[in-house]
Design an enzyme around this catalytic site. Sequence first.
Site, PDB file in Angstrom:
ATOM      1  N   ARG A   1       0.848  -1.193   0.000  1.00 12.26           N
ATOM      2  CA  ARG A   1       0.000   0.000   0.000  1.00 12.26           C
ATOM      3  C   ARG A   1       0.882   1.241   0.000  1.00 12.26           C
ATOM      4  O   ARG A   1       2.050   1.194   0.415  1.00 12.26           O
ATOM      5  CB  ARG A   1      -0.911   0.007   1.223  1.00 12.26           C
TER       6      ARG A   1
ATOM      7  N   LYS B   1      -1.147  -2.036   7.493  1.00 20.98           N
ATOM      8  CA  LYS B   1      -2.567  -1.858   7.809  1.00 20.98           C
ATOM      9  C   LYS B   1      -2.991  -2.858   8.878  1.00 20.98           C
ATOM     10  O   LYS B   1      -2.628  -4.031   8.828  1.00 20.98           O
ATOM     11  CB  LYS B   1      -3.420  -2.047   6.550  1.00 20.98           C
TER      12      LYS B   1
ATOM     13  N   ARG C   1      -0.985  -1.968  -6.794  1.00 26.20           N
ATOM     14  CA  ARG C   1      -1.294  -3.112  -5.920  1.00 26.20           C
ATOM     15  C   ARG C   1      -2.276  -4.058  -6.604  1.00 26.20           C
ATOM     16  O   ARG C   1      -2.105  -5.280  -6.563  1.00 26.20           O
ATOM     17  CB  ARG C   1      -1.864  -2.584  -4.601  1.00 26.20           C
TER      18      ARG C   1
ATOM     19  N   HIS D   1      -3.945  -9.539   3.281  1.00 25.37           N
ATOM     20  CA  HIS D   1      -5.395  -9.585   3.428  1.00 25.37           C
ATOM     21  C   HIS D   1      -5.790 -10.514   4.577  1.00 25.37           C
ATOM     22  O   HIS D   1      -5.214 -11.600   4.727  1.00 25.37           O
ATOM     23  CB  HIS D   1      -6.063 -10.105   2.149  1.00 25.37           C
TER      24      HIS D   1
ATOM     25  N   HIS E   1      -2.838   2.638  -5.610  1.00 26.19           N
ATOM     26  CA  HIS E   1      -3.481   1.351  -5.366  1.00 26.19           C
ATOM     27  C   HIS E   1      -3.633   0.559  -6.658  1.00 26.19           C
ATOM     28  O   HIS E   1      -3.797  -0.667  -6.619  1.00 26.19           O
ATOM     29  CB  HIS E   1      -4.842   1.562  -4.701  1.00 26.19           C
TER      30      HIS E   1
ATOM     31  N   TYR F   1      -9.758 -10.657  -7.369  1.00 31.88           N
ATOM     32  CA  TYR F   1      -8.884 -10.503  -8.531  1.00 31.88           C
ATOM     33  C   TYR F   1      -9.101 -11.597  -9.572  1.00 31.88           C
ATOM     34  O   TYR F   1      -8.707 -11.440 -10.729  1.00 31.88           O
ATOM     35  CB  TYR F   1      -7.415 -10.460  -8.086  1.00 31.88           C
TER      36      TYR F   1
END
Length: 291
Positions: A139, A164, A238, A261, A235, A270
Site C-alpha cells: 500500500r 494496515k 497493488r 489480506h 493502489h 482478482y
Amino acid sequence: METQKPSISPLRQRMIEDMRMRKLGDRTQEGYVRAVRYFAKYLGRSPDTATVEDLRNYQLYLVDHGTSPTSLNAAICGLKFFFTVTLDRPELMAKMQPVHLPRKLPVILSPDEVKRLIAAAGNLKHQTALALAYATGLRISEVVSLKVADIDSQRMTLRVEQGKGQKDRYAMLSPLLLQRLRVWWRVAHAQGKMLDGGWLFPGQDPVRHLSARQLDRAIHAAADEAGIDKRVSMHSLRHAFATHLLEQKVDIRLIQVLLGHKKLETTALYAQVATDILREVVSPLEKLNSP
C-alpha cells in the site's frame, strides 16, 4: 513577527489523546478530527452538545448533499469514536447507521501500461517507489514508511513494519527490484538525500519520509505523461501486482499473504479481473459444437 498557531480546544485535545492512546494511524486521526470538525460546523455549536436527532439529521444532510457512501461511512466512524470513546456517550450514535458500499471491480493496468507508467515518473526516487509498489503489492502508506534497514538482501525480503491493521509482515524482494533499490541508494547517498539507516524514500527534509500525497501526485503526473487514460492511483499498482500474479498461476492463498489480506474472499476478487484466466475458460456454447 511570529505567527501564533490556533489553539486547540480541550475537547479536541482529549480526542487526540484518546486516539494516540490507541495508536491510531496518522491518516485515521486526521480523518476522525475532520469528521468532528465538519459536524461541529454543521451544528453551529460545540459537538458535545449534540443530540441523537442532531446526528440523525446530519446523516440525512450528508446523503441529501451527495456525499459518497465511502465518505459517509468515514464520517460516521469519526463521529462514533468521538461520542463513544471521548465523550463516553455511545447512545448518541443510535440512529446513525453505516451504508452498504457497492462493490466495484478495480481497473487493472496491463504489464505494458505499468512499464510505461514507471518509466514516465519524473525522477529516480519516484520511479523506484512506483517500481517497488508494483513489485511487492504494498500500500502507499507502507511504501513511504519503509526504511533502508527493512531491506534484507540475504533473505530477499522487505520488512513491512506496522502495516494496515498494525501488523508486521514480509514482502517479496525480487532481484530486479533489489538492483533498482541499490541504484537509488547510491544516487541518493551521493547527493546527500538519504540518511544512514533512514527512510528509503526521504522527503525534501531527509528526516521525514516522502508523504503519501506527494507520491500520489507523482503517479498521476506519470499517468498523464505516459498517456494512460485509465483512472490511476498508487493502489492501481497493488491491483496490478495481485492480478498479474494470479494470471501467472501463483496460488491465491500465497497472494493473500503477500497482500496482507485478512480474508481470502478479498483476494478472490482478482479472479474476476484476471483476463488471462478468463480466456482459458471454454464457454459451454463451444462445447455444443464440439465433436
